[in-house]
Design a protein around this motif. Structure first.
Motif, PDB file in Angstrom:
ATOM      1  N   PRO A  37      23.120  36.194  37.375  1.00 39.97           N
ATOM      2  CA  PRO A  37      22.773  35.709  38.814  1.00 39.97           C
ATOM      3  C   PRO A  37      23.701  36.545  39.864  1.00 39.97           C
ATOM      4  O   PRO A  37      23.456  36.783  41.033  1.00 39.97           O
ATOM      5  CB  PRO A  37      22.995  34.076  38.819  1.00 39.97           C
ATOM      6  N   ASN A  38      25.028  36.687  39.295  1.00 39.51           N
ATOM      7  CA  ASN A  38      26.258  37.275  40.489  1.00 39.51           C
ATOM      8  C   ASN A  38      25.740  38.773  40.498  1.00 39.51           C
ATOM      9  O   ASN A  38      25.921  39.023  41.807  1.00 39.51           O
ATOM     10  CB  ASN A  38      27.453  36.711  39.780  1.00 39.51           C
ATOM     11  N   GLU A  57      22.274  46.974  32.887  1.00 36.53           N
ATOM     12  CA  GLU A  57      22.434  45.811  32.022  1.00 36.53           C
ATOM     13  C   GLU A  57      22.356  45.952  30.416  1.00 36.53           C
ATOM     14  O   GLU A  57      21.684  46.894  30.274  1.00 36.53           O
ATOM     15  CB  GLU A  57      21.049  44.692  32.060  1.00 36.53           C
ATOM     16  N   ALA A  58      23.423  45.540  29.603  1.00 36.67           N
ATOM     17  CA  ALA A  58      23.562  45.704  28.280  1.00 36.67           C
ATOM     18  C   ALA A  58      22.253  45.203  27.325  1.00 36.67           C
ATOM     19  O   ALA A  58      21.694  45.875  26.367  1.00 36.67           O
ATOM     20  CB  ALA A  58      24.864  45.115  27.646  1.00 36.67           C
ATOM     21  N   GLY A  64      21.188  37.623  32.030  1.00 35.23           N
ATOM     22  CA  GLY A  64      22.665  36.728  31.831  1.00 35.23           C
ATOM     23  C   GLY A  64      22.456  35.479  31.352  1.00 35.23           C
ATOM     24  O   GLY A  64      21.495  35.206  30.265  1.00 35.23           O
ATOM     25  N   GLY A  65      23.186  34.567  31.936  1.00 37.46           N
ATOM     26  CA  GLY A  65      22.960  33.236  31.569  1.00 37.46           C
ATOM     27  C   GLY A  65      21.806  32.671  32.330  1.00 37.46           C
ATOM     28  O   GLY A  65      21.797  30.992  32.218  1.00 37.46           O
ATOM     29  N   ALA A  87      19.906  25.745  31.733  1.00 33.16           N
ATOM     30  CA  ALA A  87      18.752  24.927  32.107  1.00 33.16           C
ATOM     31  C   ALA A  87      18.409  24.064  33.330  1.00 33.16           C
ATOM     32  O   ALA A  87      17.361  24.005  33.743  1.00 33.16           O
ATOM     33  CB  ALA A  87      18.615  24.107  30.620  1.00 33.16           C
ATOM     34  N   VAL A  88      19.550  23.599  33.903  1.00 35.03           N
ATOM     35  CA  VAL A  88      19.370  22.721  35.061  1.00 35.03           C
ATOM     36  C   VAL A  88      20.160  23.052  36.115  1.00 35.03           C
ATOM     37  O   VAL A  88      21.191  23.819  36.269  1.00 35.03           O
ATOM     38  CB  VAL A  88      20.150  21.270  34.816  1.00 35.03           C
ATOM     39  N   ILE A 288      27.842  49.470  29.395  1.00 32.87           N
ATOM     40  CA  ILE A 288      28.912  50.087  29.715  1.00 32.87           C
ATOM     41  C   ILE A 288      30.270  50.072  29.045  1.00 32.87           C
ATOM     42  O   ILE A 288      30.526  48.605  29.176  1.00 32.87           O
ATOM     43  CB  ILE A 288      28.863  49.917  31.439  1.00 32.87           C
ATOM     44  N   GLU A 307      35.758  41.056  29.615  1.00 34.23           N
ATOM     45  CA  GLU A 307      34.845  42.067  29.370  1.00 34.23           C
ATOM     46  C   GLU A 307      35.079  43.322  30.527  1.00 34.23           C
ATOM     47  O   GLU A 307      35.349  44.479  30.267  1.00 34.23           O
ATOM     48  CB  GLU A 307      33.362  41.803  29.620  1.00 34.23           C
ATOM     49  N   ASN A 451      26.429  37.214  25.095  1.00 35.95           N
ATOM     50  CA  ASN A 451      26.740  37.647  26.158  1.00 35.95           C
ATOM     51  C   ASN A 451      28.061  37.934  26.284  1.00 35.95           C
ATOM     52  O   ASN A 451      28.956  36.813  26.045  1.00 35.95           O
ATOM     53  CB  ASN A 451      26.404  36.490  27.275  1.00 35.95           C
ATOM     54  N   ILE A 459      31.734  29.290  27.922  1.00 34.43           N
ATOM     55  CA  ILE A 459      30.767  29.565  28.794  1.00 34.43           C
ATOM     56  C   ILE A 459      31.172  29.576  30.229  1.00 34.43           C
ATOM     57  O   ILE A 459      30.270  29.959  31.052  1.00 34.43           O
ATOM     58  CB  ILE A 459      29.446  28.559  28.400  1.00 34.43           C
ATOM     59  N   ALA A 492      31.204  34.611  37.251  1.00 36.35           N
ATOM     60  CA  ALA A 492      31.660  33.503  36.844  1.00 36.35           C
ATOM     61  C   ALA A 492      33.149  33.374  36.726  1.00 36.35           C
ATOM     62  O   ALA A 492      33.702  32.485  36.988  1.00 36.35           O
ATOM     63  CB  ALA A 492      31.085  32.659  35.749  1.00 36.35           C
ATOM     64  N   GLY A 499      28.015  28.903  36.981  1.00 37.74           N
ATOM     65  CA  GLY A 499      26.782  28.184  37.513  1.00 37.74           C
ATOM     66  C   GLY A 499      25.923  29.353  38.067  1.00 37.74           C
ATOM     67  O   GLY A 499      26.481  30.290  38.617  1.00 37.74           O
ATOM     68  N   VAL A 500      24.749  28.943  38.298  1.00 36.13           N
ATOM     69  CA  VAL A 500      23.559  29.997  38.508  1.00 36.13           C
ATOM     70  C   VAL A 500      23.656  29.572  40.236  1.00 36.13           C
ATOM     71  O   VAL A 500      22.958  28.650  40.755  1.00 36.13           O
ATOM     72  CB  VAL A 500      22.282  29.522  37.857  1.00 36.13           C
TER      73      VAL A 500
END
Ligand SMILES: Cc1cc2nc3c(=O)[nH]c(=O)nc-3n(C[C@H](O)[C@H](O)[C@H](O)COP(=O)(O)OP(=O)(O)OC[C@H]3O[C@@H](n4cnc5c(N)ncnc54)[C@H](O)[C@@H]3O)c2cc1C
Length: 524
Positions: A37-38, A57-58, A64-65, A87-88, A288, A307, A451, A459, A492, A499-500
């Motif tokens: 999302p970021n 993107e790998a 991602g999340g 999920a929420v 990358i 990472e 990830n 997480i 994050a 968070g998304v």
């Protein structure tokens, strides 16, 4: 690879050795590593300002999340979908950046369950069940009018200011007034004033409620507040836990806690469509390992701090001054394939989108402290989602559905938690085992493999300590600095944390845009 040294380091003020190469035709303005999302927020923000953007993107799929994938690659449950991570989505609804986009035009729909949150309290033989509408919180919700009214006062005050609270806690505290890419910058001053006003009411509500025992350990209100707070994967009384608890409580009644129609991957699909509508591209299967093969005029590392450190460390000629972040608490995910509803003793829980299996305040405080000290608690903090309560399409034609859950465990833990999670659910839903057809556990090592931004299963991507997080990556006053000229961090691991919501990407993008404009004008 254009990036020399930390631009905040006086020794690094000189232009990059190959700055001249930046005007090479065909070169993108910005390379973004990571399509969570970021990364996508940064990409959209820059692309809609007219910059050329490429997201690398790998994995084979973006997101991602915030992905939705088949539960299994083969076997009897391969037809079911699951969200491996988020999920929420209260934070997606609260995000000022997402609200500045029209993702609905790309098919994004949020769905709300009848009860936003359920919280069984097996030690009291009762449960709390909360609807999104605060005015419905009554004696039945909490088991007593005293507790219900304490909740309405405390969280009611916070939720009245939920937009302002979100603007403040998700905002760019370092640069509240510059830039106007989205409305947040203009509203931050107002948000601060509102939150200060709200904080006074909040503090007096807390003081009065404490006097009424509603907030003391053992009360249902303190249990629910603690369940919200430990989303930070830390003991509930820590400042960062309390801040995230108040924000989540405010969004519970302010925005709701929805799931996404079709799964969390639909957020990313809509973001990708939005990005492509501005000419941006996403390239999957592009892991990358160093910046040496990237030639964007600017680079955004939208990956976790460890990472990012690995990538920067492997980049030739880079003398970035990076700090060594240390991973925090971890999660172990367990998906349960059920052939029917969970047999909750309190039938309201069967209509709750999210269920916190965190017990009372003392219980979850002890469990979080144990996990922090390297012990897998017998009864860990567990968060569960029942997506079919908001979206009946999540039930297969033959009645199967996936109960999504995760338990808080020590970083790097190799201990299986499926039996522990099953026992905790059984305590509030006797007979649960009988509706389980299959279980799939993804422990900390699996999450890290899935990830690289989740080292040891963390997480929160090394973000549980927000004050520290702001300075943790590069030796820079700017939390989005990548520690090298032309390089930014946006994930994050940077404020406002996990968070998304895409806010770190949006905040970093403002800096990148300013850099690109000044880089362009300095070259005439
Ligand atoms: C189990 C779990 C449950 C969660 N539940 C929720 C929830 O219910 N609600 C919520 O709002 N949030 C939730 N979160 C948190 C949320 O998913 C993350 O905070 C969010 O996705 C972070 O976004 P990001 O863009 O910073 O990074 P990520 O989403 O982690 O994306 C980073 C991307 O970078 C890629 N990448 C990593 N290294 C490289 C490399 N070297 N080269 C190229 N690409 C690379 C990764 O593959 C990944 O796609 C949950 C997370 C987990 C793990």
């Amino acid at each position: 690879m254009p990036h020399d040294t930390d631009r905040d380091d006086p020794a690094c003020e000189s232009e990059s050795a190959d700055a001249g190469a930046r005007s090479r035709p065909g070169r993108v303005d910005v390379d973004i590593v990571g399509s969570g999302p970021n990364g996508l927020s940064a990409a959209i923000s820059l692309a809609r300002q007219g910059f050329s953007v490429r997201v690398l993107e790998a994995s084979d799929t973006p997101g991602g999340g915030s992905r939705t994938v088949p539960l299994a690659s083969q076997g009897p449950h391969a037809d079911l979908l699951s969200d491996p991570c988020a999920a929420v989505h209260p934070l997606a609804l609260a995000s000022p950046f997402f609200r500045s986009l029209d993702l609905e035009r790309h098919g994004l729909t949020f769905l709300h369950a009848p009860f936003a949150l359920g919280h069984p309290l097996p030690s009291r033989g009762t449960s709390v069940a909360l609807r999104r509408d605060l005015s419905t919180v009554d004696a039945e919700s909490f088991g007593s009018e005293a507790e219900a009214s304490a909740w309405r006062r405390i969280i009611g005050t916070a939720s009245r200011y939920s937009d302002d609270l979100a603007a403040l806690l998700l905002g760019d505290g370092r640069r509240p007034t510059s830039g106007a890419d989205f409305a947040l910058a203009d509203t931050t001053g107002q948000a601060v004033r509102s939150v200060v006003r709200g904080a006074r009411g909040f503090a007096s509500a807390l003081a009065r409620s404490y006097g009424e025992i509603a907030l003391r350990p053992g009360s249902a209100v303190s249990a629910v507040l603690a369940g919200l707070a430990v989303h930070a994967i830390a003991p509930p009384a820590r400042p960062v836990s309390m801040a995230s608890g108040v924000l989540l409580g405010a969004t519970l009644h302010g925005h709701g806690w929805p799931i996404v129609n079709g799964g969390s991957g639909a957020i990313v699909a809509a973001m990708r469509a939005e990005l492509e509508s501005y000419g941006g591209q996403v390239e999957c299967g592009r892991r990358i390992d160093s910046l040496d093969h990237l030639d964007g005029r600017a680079i955004v590392l939208a990956v976790g701090a460890l990472e990012a450190r690995r990538i920067l460390g492997a980049s030739a000629g880079l003398r970035a001054r990076l700090l060594r972040p240390s991973p925090g608490g971890a999660a172990a995910r367990v998906d349960f394939v059920l052939h029917g509803d969970v047999p909750w003793t309190d039938e309201r829980l069967g209509h709750a989108g999210t269920v916190h299996l965190t017990g009372d305040y003392r219980h979850v405080d002890t469990a979080e402290k144990a996990a922090r000290s390297g012990e897998v608690p017998d009864s860990p903090a567990i968060l569960a989602s029942q997506p079919w309560t908001a979206d009946p399409a999540r039930i297969s034609p033959d009645g199967r559905r996936v109960l999504w859950s995760y338990a808080h465990v020590p970083n790097g833990s190799e201990v299986s938690v499926t039996e522990r999670v099953t026992r905790v659910i059984e305590a509030s839903a006797p007979g649960f085992r009988d509706v389980v057809d299959a279980t799939i556990e993804r422990g900390p090592a699996d999450l890290e493999r899935y990830n690289a931004s989740y080292p040891g299963g963390d997480i929160a991507s090394i973000a549980a300590d927000v004050p520290g997080m702001a300075f943790r990556f590069a030796r820079s006053a700017d939390p989005y600095s990548g520690g090298a000229r032309g390089v930014w961090m946006a994930s994050a691991s940077t404020p406002p944390g996990p968070g998304v919501h895409g806010m770190a990407g949006a905040h970093a993008a403002r800096r990148v845009a300013e850099y690109l404009h000044s880089d362009h004008s300095s070259r005439g």
